[in-house]
Structure formats: structure tokens, C-alpha cells
Design a protein around this motif. Structure first.
Motif, PDB file in Angstrom:
ATOM      1  N   ALA A  28     -39.079  -5.641  39.902  1.00 28.42           N
ATOM      2  CA  ALA A  28     -38.165  -5.309  38.807  1.00 28.42           C
ATOM      3  C   ALA A  28     -38.117  -3.803  38.651  1.00 28.42           C
ATOM      4  O   ALA A  28     -39.161  -3.143  38.603  1.00 28.42           O
ATOM      5  CB  ALA A  28     -38.620  -5.962  37.509  1.00 28.42           C
ATOM      6  N   VAL A  29     -36.895  -3.272  38.593  1.00 27.94           N
ATOM      7  CA  VAL A  29     -36.705  -1.841  38.383  1.00 27.94           C
ATOM      8  C   VAL A  29     -36.119  -1.662  36.986  1.00 27.94           C
ATOM      9  O   VAL A  29     -34.993  -2.082  36.716  1.00 27.94           O
ATOM     10  CB  VAL A  29     -35.762  -1.230  39.439  1.00 27.94           C
ATOM     11  CG1 VAL A  29     -35.630   0.278  39.216  1.00 27.94           C
ATOM     12  CG2 VAL A  29     -36.292  -1.512  40.847  1.00 27.94           C
ATOM     13  N   ILE A  30     -36.883  -1.044  36.094  1.00 25.11           N
ATOM     14  CA  ILE A  30     -36.533  -0.972  34.677  1.00 25.11           C
ATOM     15  C   ILE A  30     -36.207   0.461  34.294  1.00 25.11           C
ATOM     16  O   ILE A  30     -36.985   1.374  34.548  1.00 25.11           O
ATOM     17  CB  ILE A  30     -37.695  -1.494  33.808  1.00 25.11           C
ATOM     18  CG1 ILE A  30     -38.065  -2.927  34.217  1.00 25.11           C
ATOM     19  CG2 ILE A  30     -37.340  -1.445  32.330  1.00 25.11           C
ATOM     20  CD1 ILE A  30     -39.357  -3.410  33.622  1.00 25.11           C
ATOM     21  N   SER A  31     -35.050   0.635  33.683  1.00 28.91           N
ATOM     22  CA  SER A  31     -34.672   1.965  33.219  1.00 28.91           C
ATOM     23  C   SER A  31     -33.761   1.878  32.008  1.00 28.91           C
ATOM     24  O   SER A  31     -34.052   2.377  30.937  1.00 28.91           O
ATOM     25  CB  SER A  31     -33.978   2.765  34.324  1.00 28.91           C
ATOM     26  OG  SER A  31     -33.381   3.923  33.798  1.00 28.91           O
ATOM     27  N   ASP A  53     -34.939  -7.785  40.493  1.00 30.06           N
ATOM     28  CA  ASP A  53     -34.317  -7.743  39.171  1.00 30.06           C
ATOM     29  C   ASP A  53     -33.895  -6.304  38.870  1.00 30.06           C
ATOM     30  O   ASP A  53     -34.741  -5.415  38.729  1.00 30.06           O
ATOM     31  CB  ASP A  53     -35.312  -8.225  38.111  1.00 30.06           C
ATOM     32  CG  ASP A  53     -34.686  -8.357  36.723  1.00 30.06           C
ATOM     33  OD1 ASP A  53     -33.542  -7.873  36.539  1.00 30.06           O
ATOM     34  OD2 ASP A  53     -35.338  -8.926  35.832  1.00 30.06           O
ATOM     35  N   LEU A  54     -32.576  -6.090  38.764  1.00 26.98           N
ATOM     36  CA  LEU A  54     -32.009  -4.764  38.470  1.00 26.98           C
ATOM     37  C   LEU A  54     -31.186  -4.806  37.189  1.00 26.98           C
ATOM     38  O   LEU A  54     -30.285  -3.989  36.992  1.00 26.98           O
ATOM     39  CB  LEU A  54     -31.127  -4.307  39.635  1.00 26.98           C
ATOM     40  CG  LEU A  54     -31.818  -4.147  40.993  1.00 26.98           C
ATOM     41  CD1 LEU A  54     -30.784  -3.930  42.087  1.00 26.98           C
ATOM     42  CD2 LEU A  54     -32.811  -2.993  40.966  1.00 26.98           C
ATOM     43  N   VAL A  76     -28.716  -9.073  38.388  1.00 27.36           N
ATOM     44  CA  VAL A  76     -28.090  -7.785  38.074  1.00 27.36           C
ATOM     45  C   VAL A  76     -27.304  -7.891  36.764  1.00 27.36           C
ATOM     46  O   VAL A  76     -26.246  -7.281  36.604  1.00 27.36           O
ATOM     47  CB  VAL A  76     -27.181  -7.294  39.230  1.00 27.36           C
ATOM     48  CG1 VAL A  76     -28.013  -6.812  40.388  1.00 27.36           C
ATOM     49  CG2 VAL A  76     -26.208  -8.384  39.666  1.00 27.36           C
ATOM     50  N   ASP A  77     -27.815  -8.647  35.821  1.00 24.98           N
ATOM     51  CA  ASP A  77     -27.156  -8.810  34.524  1.00 24.98           C
ATOM     52  C   ASP A  77     -27.052  -7.464  33.797  1.00 24.98           C
ATOM     53  O   ASP A  77     -27.894  -6.575  33.966  1.00 24.98           O
ATOM     54  CB  ASP A  77     -27.946  -9.774  33.639  1.00 24.98           C
ATOM     55  CG  ASP A  77     -27.961 -11.188  34.191  1.00 24.98           C
ATOM     56  OD1 ASP A  77     -27.162 -11.490  35.087  1.00 24.98           O
ATOM     57  OD2 ASP A  77     -28.793 -11.989  33.713  1.00 24.98           O
ATOM     58  N   VAL A  97     -25.105 -12.451  37.717  1.00 22.22           N
ATOM     59  CA  VAL A  97     -24.312 -11.235  37.525  1.00 22.22           C
ATOM     60  C   VAL A  97     -23.608 -11.292  36.168  1.00 22.22           C
ATOM     61  O   VAL A  97     -22.461 -10.901  36.015  1.00 22.22           O
ATOM     62  CB  VAL A  97     -23.331 -11.057  38.714  1.00 22.22           C
ATOM     63  CG1 VAL A  97     -22.303 -12.185  38.741  1.00 22.22           C
ATOM     64  CG2 VAL A  97     -22.693  -9.688  38.715  1.00 22.22           C
ATOM     65  N   ASN A  98     -24.343 -11.778  35.172  1.00 21.90           N
ATOM     66  CA  ASN A  98     -23.794 -11.953  33.828  1.00 21.90           C
ATOM     67  C   ASN A  98     -23.539 -10.608  33.145  1.00 21.90           C
ATOM     68  O   ASN A  98     -24.251  -9.628  33.365  1.00 21.90           O
ATOM     69  CB  ASN A  98     -24.766 -12.774  32.968  1.00 21.90           C
ATOM     70  CG  ASN A  98     -25.048 -14.140  33.561  1.00 21.90           C
ATOM     71  OD1 ASN A  98     -24.177 -14.980  33.675  1.00 21.90           O
ATOM     72  ND2 ASN A  98     -26.296 -14.347  33.941  1.00 21.90           N
TER      73      ASN A  98
END
Length: 243
Positions: A28-31, A53-54, A76-77, A97-98
Motif C-alpha cells: 500500500a502506498v499512502i499519501s 493499493d494506491l 485505485v479508489d 476503481v471506485n
């Protein structure tokens, strides 16, 4: 579980911090502000990760994800993706892709069919192209959308929040091609500047003078039709003492 580590991505004069969390083969890449996927993340993790998870960023394209050749699960929500391009991911079976900016459902489905041949689970709620209660549409609109999607992607097992039934798949095969949404050409709404543009108004102005007081525009005549008012909805409120 590996300890999360942080990084910084430069955007010209600006920069944004991000955090990477790795658990086994899940990454997961969180920003919250990432506009692109950091190259360092791809270089370090792409060869091993199967779940990525992006979500909750500001991504507009997913081209760097093509480095994750073993990817089976992609979330990629809540980004800024328009669905016009997706990387080739042969093994991907789940795509969330929500809440993005997908407007052209037909274009998006063509890209999915071409680049994600193993896809079985797809969710694209809260996109303009997905008519559902989140976007103020009726249940019938949503069902037509499902038929259209399943016509293009007949191997899906789960679409949005519900599984695909055999009856629904059969009906999509029969009428799905008729569920295409016709949209007006956006070019017809574009305002173009003309070299011979006139300053004269394009609308018809109101008259400078109104009619004289006491002069009406009503007419009087004789008609061969007689109105009895027996079926008038308003007449049920009129009683004898009103006549």
C-alpha cells in the motif's frame, strides 16, 4: 509484516511525502496527494507484489503499474483516473476503481477487455459512467448499465457490490448491446471566437414601450365546443354555496 517507510516525491518546485506499507506480497502506498507512482517503489517491490493499493491519491494514469507483472489485485479508489488507459496486466483478476472520473464507459470497457484478460471482479461505483444511487440514478438505469458491462465482459463473476447471476449473464448476452448510452458531442457546446464577431446582441430585446393601460390582448369568439367541467379535478372543491 515489514515496518512502513516514508519517502518524498518531487513535482517541479513542489513535493509530497508518502508512506509505503508492505505485508507479505501486499503493498500500500499512502499519501493523499500522489500524482504519479514513485519509481523507487516500482524498482523495489514490483517483482514480488501481487496485491497493490494506491487508493486516496491524485493519480491520473497507471502506466508505471505495468512493472508489477505478478499483480492479481489492484485498488485505485478515490483518484483522478478517467479510464482511458490501463497497463497490460495478464494476471489481474480484481480491479477496484471506485470514485474516479470515468465518463466514457464504452472506452473504459474496451481497454479493460484488451489489457486485463483475467479480470473477474470489477467495481466502479461513484463514477459518472456508472448510474447508481450514489449518482442520483434509478435502479433501472443501473441494471441497464450492468447488462452493458456484462455484454463486454461476460466472464465477470462480481460487478460493483453484487455477484453476477447466470440469468443476468444470459440477459446481457441477449440485449446488452442495446444498452449503450448515447451522449451528445461535447464539441457542440464549445464557444468559438469569430473574426467577424458583431457586438450586436444575439437575443431579441424586450420592447421599449409596453401597451397602454386598459388595452388588453384577449379575444372573444364563439366556439362549437362546450366545457361542462364534470371531469375537472378542481371542481371537487366547489360546493353549492360557491355558485
Amino acid at each position: 509484516q515489514e515496518q512502513p517507510h516514508t519517502g518524498r516525491l518531487e513535482f517541479g518546485m513542489a513535493s509530497t511525502d508518502f508512506q509505503v506499507q508492505r505485508t507479505g506480497k501486499r503493498l500500500a502506498v499512502i499519501s493523499g496527494e500522489l500524482r504519479e507512482i514513485p519509481a523507487s517503489v516500482c524498482a523495489e517491490h514490483a517483482s514480488e507484489v501481487t496485491e497493490l493499493d494506491l487508493s486516496n491519491n491524485e493519480l491520473t494514469n497507471l502506466d508505471p503499474v505495468k512493472a508489477f507483472t505478478k499483480l492479481t489485485y489492484l485498488v485505485v479508489d478515490n483518484n483522478l483516473l478517467d479510464g482511458s488507459s490501463l497497463p497490460k496486466l495478464e494476471k489481474l483478476h480484481t480491479l477496484w476503481v471506485n470514485n474516479n472520473r470515468i465518463m466514457d464507459i464504452e472506452q473504459f470497457l474496451r481497454v479493460v477487455k484488451k489489457n486485463l484478460p483475467s479480470l473477474r471482479y470489477l467495481s466502479m461505483l461513484k463514477n459518472p459512467a456508472c448510474p447508481n444511487f450514489f449518482t442520483g440514478k434509478e435502479e433501472d438505469d443501473y441494471q441497464r448499465y450492468r447488462y452493458f458491462v456484462l455484454h463486454h465482459l461476460p466472464n465477470l463473476k462480481h460487478l460493483d457490490a453484487s455477484p453476477v447471476s447466470d440469468d443476468e449473464r444470459a440477459e446481457a448476452k441477449r440485449i446488452g448491446h442495446l444498452m449503450r448510452v448515447a451522449r451528445p458531442d461535447p464539441k457542440q457546446y464549445e464557444v468559438t471566437e469569430s473574426s467577424d464577431r458583431s457586438d450586436k446582441p444575439t437575443y431579441k430585446p424586450l420592447p421599449k414601450e409596453t401597451k397602454k393601460e386598459g388595452v388588453g390582448s384577449a379575444t372573444f369568439g364563439i366556439s362549437r365546443f362546450v366545457y361542462y367541467g364534470k371531469h375537472s379535478e378542481g371542481n371537487r372543491f366547489i360546493t353549492e354555496d360557491h355558485l
